[in-house]
Design a protein around this motif. Structure first.
Motif, short mmCIF file in Angstrom:
data_model
loop_
_atom_site.label_atom_id
_atom_site.label_comp_id
_atom_site.label_asym_id
_atom_site.label_seq_id
_atom_site.Cartn_x
_atom_site.Cartn_y
_atom_site.Cartn_z
N ARG A 1 1.74 9.37 -5.90
CA ARG A 1 2.23 10.73 -5.66
C ARG A 1 3.26 11.13 -6.71
N PRO B 1 0.81 -1.22 0.00
CA PRO B 1 0.00 0.00 0.00
C PRO B 1 0.85 1.28 0.00
N GLN B 2 1.93 1.29 0.81
CA GLN B 2 2.78 2.47 0.86
C GLN B 2 3.51 2.69 -0.47
N GLU C 1 1.00 4.07 -2.95
CA GLU C 1 0.74 5.48 -2.64
C GLU C 1 1.89 6.36 -3.13
#
Length: 118
Positions: free
Chosen positions: A115, A107-108, A111
Motif C-alpha cells: 500500500r 502478511p500484514q 500488505e
C-alpha cells in the motif's frame, strides 16, 4: 544507591546491548545456537546469506558480550564450536517471541508495504 539503567539515557550501557541484539545478524546467530552447539560452517549454512567475515565479526561481538562461548578442540584438523552461554540462553524467550510475531504478521507487513509503495 546506583541509578537504574534507562535505555533512553544517551550514555546508558543498555543501549549498546539493545544495539547488539537488534543488529542485522545477532538474533539469527542466537536463534541458530538455541538447540545445540555448532561449528562455524554449520552456523553459516543454517543462517544463510551471511558472509564469513560478518559471521566472524558477529560471533566475536557476541562472545565479548558474554552471550556466546567459543570452544577450540585440540584436534587435527582443528575444530571450533560455538554455543550459547547461560546469559545467551536467557535471550531465547524474547527472541522467540519476536520471531513468532514476525512469522505471524508478515502478511500484514507485506500488505502495508505494498500500500505504501502504491
Amino acid at each position: 544507591m546506583d541509578e537504574p539503567f534507562d535505555v533512553f539515557g544517551v550514555d546508558c550501557p543498555s543501549r549498546v546491548i539493545l544495539q547488539r541484539i537488534g543488529d542485522r545478524w545477532s538474533m539469527f546467530v542466537i536463534a541458530a545456537l538455541s538447540t545445540r552447539p555448532m561449528r562455524f560452517t554449520q552456523l553459516k549454512n543454517r543462517i544463510g546469506g551471511i558472509t564469513p567475515k560478518v559471521l566472524t565479526e558477529t560471533l566475536r561481538a557476541l562472545q565479548a558480550d558474554g552471550l556466546v562461548a567459543r570452544r577450540a578442540f585440540a584436534e587435527m584438523p582443528p575444530r571450533v564450536e560455538y554455543r550459547l552461554t547461560p546469559l545467551g540462553l536467557s535471550l531465547l524467550e524474547p527472541i522467540n517471541a519476536i520471531r513468532a510475531w514476525a512469522e505471524a504478521n508478515v502478511p500484514q507487513v507485506l500488505e502495508a508495504r505494498a500500500r505504501a509503495d502504491a
